[in-house]
Design a protein around this motif. Structure first.
Motif, mmCIF file in Angstrom:
data_model
loop_
_atom_site.group_PDB
_atom_site.id
_atom_site.type_symbol
_atom_site.label_atom_id
_atom_site.label_comp_id
_atom_site.label_asym_id
_atom_site.label_seq_id
_atom_site.Cartn_x
_atom_site.Cartn_y
_atom_site.Cartn_z
ATOM 1 N N GLN A 84 32.995 7.196 10.955
ATOM 2 C CA GLN A 84 33.947 5.988 10.860
ATOM 3 C C GLN A 84 34.811 6.262 9.430
ATOM 4 O O GLN A 84 35.852 5.993 9.234
ATOM 5 N N ARG A 85 33.907 6.853 8.345
ATOM 6 C CA ARG A 85 34.928 6.905 6.995
ATOM 7 C C ARG A 85 35.737 8.337 7.087
ATOM 8 O O ARG A 85 36.913 8.156 6.597
ATOM 9 N N TYR A 86 35.647 9.300 7.858
ATOM 10 C CA TYR A 86 36.422 10.219 8.238
ATOM 11 C C TYR A 86 37.462 9.916 8.666
ATOM 12 O O TYR A 86 38.592 10.274 8.215
ATOM 13 N N LEU A 87 37.417 9.045 9.929
ATOM 14 C CA LEU A 87 38.487 8.429 10.309
ATOM 15 C C LEU A 87 39.399 7.712 9.388
ATOM 16 O O LEU A 87 40.652 7.600 9.552
ATOM 17 N N ASP A 88 38.759 6.884 8.604
ATOM 18 C CA ASP A 88 39.474 6.273 7.486
ATOM 19 C C ASP A 88 40.351 7.015 6.602
ATOM 20 O O ASP A 88 41.353 6.694 6.387
ATOM 21 N N TYR A 89 39.792 8.103 6.341
ATOM 22 C CA TYR A 89 40.515 8.987 5.376
ATOM 23 C C TYR A 89 41.657 9.809 6.272
ATOM 24 O O TYR A 89 42.709 9.718 5.362
ATOM 25 N N LEU A 90 41.556 9.843 7.444
ATOM 26 C CA LEU A 90 42.615 10.682 7.998
ATOM 27 C C LEU A 90 43.828 9.841 8.481
ATOM 28 O O LEU A 90 44.854 9.870 8.229
ATOM 29 N N ASP A 91 43.333 8.346 9.199
ATOM 30 C CA ASP A 91 44.307 7.654 9.281
ATOM 31 C C ASP A 91 43.932 5.996 9.110
ATOM 32 O O ASP A 91 43.543 5.209 10.136
ATOM 33 N N PRO A 92 43.988 5.822 7.767
ATOM 34 C CA PRO A 92 43.480 4.275 7.415
ATOM 35 C C PRO A 92 44.290 3.213 7.854
ATOM 36 O O PRO A 92 43.782 2.099 7.964
ATOM 37 N N GLN A 93 45.713 3.409 8.322
ATOM 38 C CA GLN A 93 46.572 2.434 8.820
ATOM 39 C C GLN A 93 46.573 2.501 10.406
ATOM 40 O O GLN A 93 47.295 1.788 10.870
ATOM 41 N N ARG A 94 45.731 3.138 10.993
ATOM 42 C CA ARG A 94 45.670 3.376 12.422
ATOM 43 C C ARG A 94 46.965 3.567 13.067
ATOM 44 O O ARG A 94 47.545 2.824 13.973
ATOM 45 N N ALA A 95 47.703 4.533 12.421
ATOM 46 C CA ALA A 95 49.226 4.724 12.825
ATOM 47 C C ALA A 95 49.303 6.120 13.271
ATOM 48 O O ALA A 95 50.394 6.488 13.798
ATOM 49 N N TYR A 96 48.483 7.026 13.509
ATOM 50 C CA TYR A 96 48.690 8.399 13.771
ATOM 51 C C TYR A 96 47.829 8.476 15.192
ATOM 52 O O TYR A 96 48.356 9.055 16.201
#
Length: 712
Positions: A84-96
């Motif tokens: 989940q943290r890896y996803l947050d680093y990649l796309d913190p604003q859920r926009a990609y």
């Protein structure tokens, strides 16, 4: 020997680290842009994990499991958090990324990242990053195509854009992301338009921003991808454990030697922005007085007339490279002030780059005079910017090496010759430094004894303290702290409080109560949390920090700055206390001291402003969850907020007899120019009015304490 060499040669003595280690972990490889994709990903050249990175991953896993202070279990639960943290680093604003992208990688990664680390099987980790990059490139190309056709926004919609989408669900379709990005692009254009730019200037600025992001993302290499993943791995354990790539390790060594030429500011990511985390004491930015913690940097220019480069959405290490430069050169920063909730209000500030030298962090003192009951009383104030020591001179056996304790001792001797009635030690903004200096500085005010307990990863507790008999100063003492007082500052303030040796005044401290060591890997290095600080009373300084005896309102929001604001911070706990004596009993007088303090600040313009501005900032942060895309409505909201802030500032200025401001944005510049209207014998050029008010009030409280505890 340099400090870095000392850390590596003497790991058990690795408590002698520089001030920037006391700050929140700065993740220099985090990509800051927020985007999505228009079409299905297309195959592009894919960086592959190297054998060196595979080996380093396994070494990091061993270091976390066997070397970390906490009982780290690399199991399915940890893997889930890290995914989940890896996803947050990649796309913190859920926009990609789309929902199906996340689900595609959930099965091979969500509960298997422990195996990924141990086996060095990084292919799926890299593939997820690649999917993110493809989505991002496609979205940036989509935006640039729209800009090529020209923007025709009327800004008359009733829609609003959610500011922070980190808790939003992943979108299921590209059309949903298109809708989101229509709003994001319109908001970006409206923000620039409201700042006074023409339609053409808006389009040019946005084109430069997104072309820059596209160019940078296309330069992504395997080291970048590995760094982002390792940041997710280490920060899932605690915020101060960090993997350093070979490039970052080199930069780390430069900073450890304090020879970095730049502006003397520590930066960190804040969504699409780069934010000032703290200022290096004695550095160019701190001396200039034009930057403050939590200021956001939106553009960087070189020299006096160089082109301003938009850095919104730029990765942190690239922004650092733009700001860094040779000594004597000038950098211009376009800054959104920390207290501003309106991103269209910015100021361009100029800072001359320089090298931070030890003497720039030296302790200094002044004497304040007060008239009480017809008598003149004097209070000495000693400013301690950092717990520093000239390690090279110390290691070489130089008997005259510089240190914070030695410099404070000299200032105390000067103040004693002036017959001061008490001393205030100002540790505000002091991020810490050498543990030995915290111990020896406490020793100036007590007759030998323990100062701090350190529990290591094996549960062993070592006691550190002052071993020399006698004290240099035995008179009334107060210690000033704030949210940026960290680590060694907290050890000192906690010891003074526990011993009953003096009062602690200000706001809750940072809460940095952990110790890191630097270990070399076959590829890069790992900064690992290995121990924890505890006060002699048995209470940890971790997370909670030191609570002052008398609390001042603070403009530094504890929810945004401090250990408690960081993800996965280690908890507060206790160990057994140790035997120590009480030199005084300040707690006996706290009720009276607090009452007198309240009476004094009731009509003090600076304290009234401080209290009201802190409350207003909190309210605005809670209320501003979205922004209007309607120009008229947006302008009304901006004007209302600025009117409130301007009213508060002018109330303060009117009470002090200062020139009133026409615009709240002008307040920051005025702080640099003015001394706050306090009496001439209580002013220094570089102090701003709020800081000065706190110093004066601390001196008043100390005189009250002297009167109550030492009646004539």
């Amino acid at each position: 020997m340099s400090l870095t060499a000392a850390l590596r040669r003497f790991p058990r003595q690795a408590f002698l680290w520089q001030a920037f280690l006391q700050r929140a972990t700065i993740i220099a490889i985090l990509l800051l842009a927020s985007s999505s994709a228009l079409a299905e990903p297309q195959s592009i050249s894919e960086p592959k994990p190297t054998s060196e990175q595979r080996q380093a991953a396994a070494e990091v896993a061993d270091a976390l499991r066997y070397g970390h202070y906490a009982d780290v279990k690399l199991d399915d639960a940890w893997s889930l958090r890290t995914f989940q943290r890896y996803l947050d680093y990649l796309d913190p604003q859920r926009a990609y990324l789309l929902y199906r992208d996340v689900e595609e990688f959930r099965q091979p990664l969500q509960t298997k990242l422990d195996d990924v680390l141990y086996d060095g099987d990084l292919e799926d980790v890299f593939a997820l990053y690649q999917r993110y990059q493809e989505r991002l490139e496609a979205r940036l190309e989509w935006i640039l195509a729209k800009l090529e056709g020209g923007l025709d926004y009327a800004y008359d919609t009733n829609e609003r854009l959610i500011i922070d989408r980190k808790d939003e669900d992943w979108e299921h379709t590209n059309s949903a992301l298109d809708t989101l990005w229509e709003k994001r692009l319109e908001n970006a254009a409206l923000s620039l338009s409201l700042s006074g730019q023409s339609d053409q200037e808006v389009e040019d600025a946005l084109r430069q921003r997104y072309e820059g992001q596209l160019s940078r993302i296309r330069q992504t290499n395997a080291e970048d991808i590995f760094g982002v993943f390792m940041a997710a791995v280490t920060s899932s354990i605690d915020p101060h454990t960090d993997y350093l790539s070979p490039r970052q390790g080199e930069s780390f060594d430069i900073q450890m030697r304090l020879s970095l030429e730049g502006i003397g500011a520590l930066l960190q990511s804040d969504g699409e922005y780069v934010k000032v985390a703290s200022l290096v004491p004695g550095g160019p930015a701190e001396k200039a007085g034009v930057l403050k913690p939590a200021d956001r940097i939106i553009a960087v220019g070189q020299d006096n007339n160089g082109e301003m480069v938009n850095v919104v959405g730029m990765r942190l290490d690239d922004v650092v490279e733009l700001i860094r430069g040779p000594k004597g050169s000038t950098v211009r920063l376009d800054v959104i002030p920390a207290e501003s909730v309106d991103t269209t209000r910015s100021q361009v500030v100029k800072i001359t780059r320089d090298t931070v030298k030890l003497e720039d962090q030296a302790a200094s003192s002044e004497v304040l005079e007060f008239k009480r009951d017809g008598k003149r009383q004097k209070v000495g104030v000693i400013k301690v910017p950092a717990f520093y020591v000239d390690f090279d001179a110390w290691q070489a056996g130089d008997e005259n090496y510089r240190s914070s304790t030695r410099d404070v001792a000299k200032e105390i001797e000067k103040l004693k010759k002036q017959d001061v009635d008490g001393i205030v030690l100002d540790l505000r903004g002091d991020g810490g430094g050498a543990l030995q200096e915290a111990n020896s500085l406490v020793g100036l005010f007590i007759d030998r004894g323990p100062t701090v307990q350190v529990r290591d990863a094996d549960g062993r507790i070592n006691l550190y303290g002052d071993t020399e008999s006698g004290m240099l100063y035995d008179g009334p003492l107060a210690v000033m702290v704030d949210r940026l007082s960290a680590s060694a500052s907290e050890i000192f303030a906690g010891a003074i409080q526990d011993y009953g040796r003096g009062l602690v005044l200000g706001s809750d401290t940072f809460g940095k109560g952990t110790v890191q060591v630097l270990n070399e890997l076959s590829h890069g290095e790992i900064k690992l949390t290995r121990a924890k600080f505890y006060r002699i009373s048995g209470e940890s300084t971790q997370l909670r920090g030191v609570e002052p005896d008398i609390v001042y309102p603070s403009l530094l929001d504890a929810e945004l700055i401090g250990e408690s604001s960081l993800d996965n911070a280690l908890p507060w706990d206790t160990v057994r206390d140790v035997q120590y004596r009480h030199y005084g009993k300040p707690w006996r007088y706290l009720e009276t001291l607090r009452a007198r303090h309240r009476d004094r600040i009731l009509d003090d313009p600076n304290f009234v402003y401080l209290q009201r501005q802190a409350e207003l900032s909190r309210q605005l942060r809670e209320q501003q969850t979205s922004v209007s895309l309607n120009r008229e409505q947006r302008q009304k909201e901006m004007d209302a907020i600025e009117a409130e802030q301007l009213s508060l500032e002018n109330q303060r200025r009117r009470a002090l007899g200062l020139e009133l401001l026409d615009s709240w944005v002008d307040a920051r510049g005025k702080e640099v120019e003015e001394n706050g209207g306090v009496p001439a014998d209580h002013t220094t050029e570089k102090d701003d009015p709020i800081d000065r008010a706190e110093v004066l009030e601390s001196a008043e409280i100390l005189l009250d304490y002297r009167e109550l505890s030492q009646p004539s």
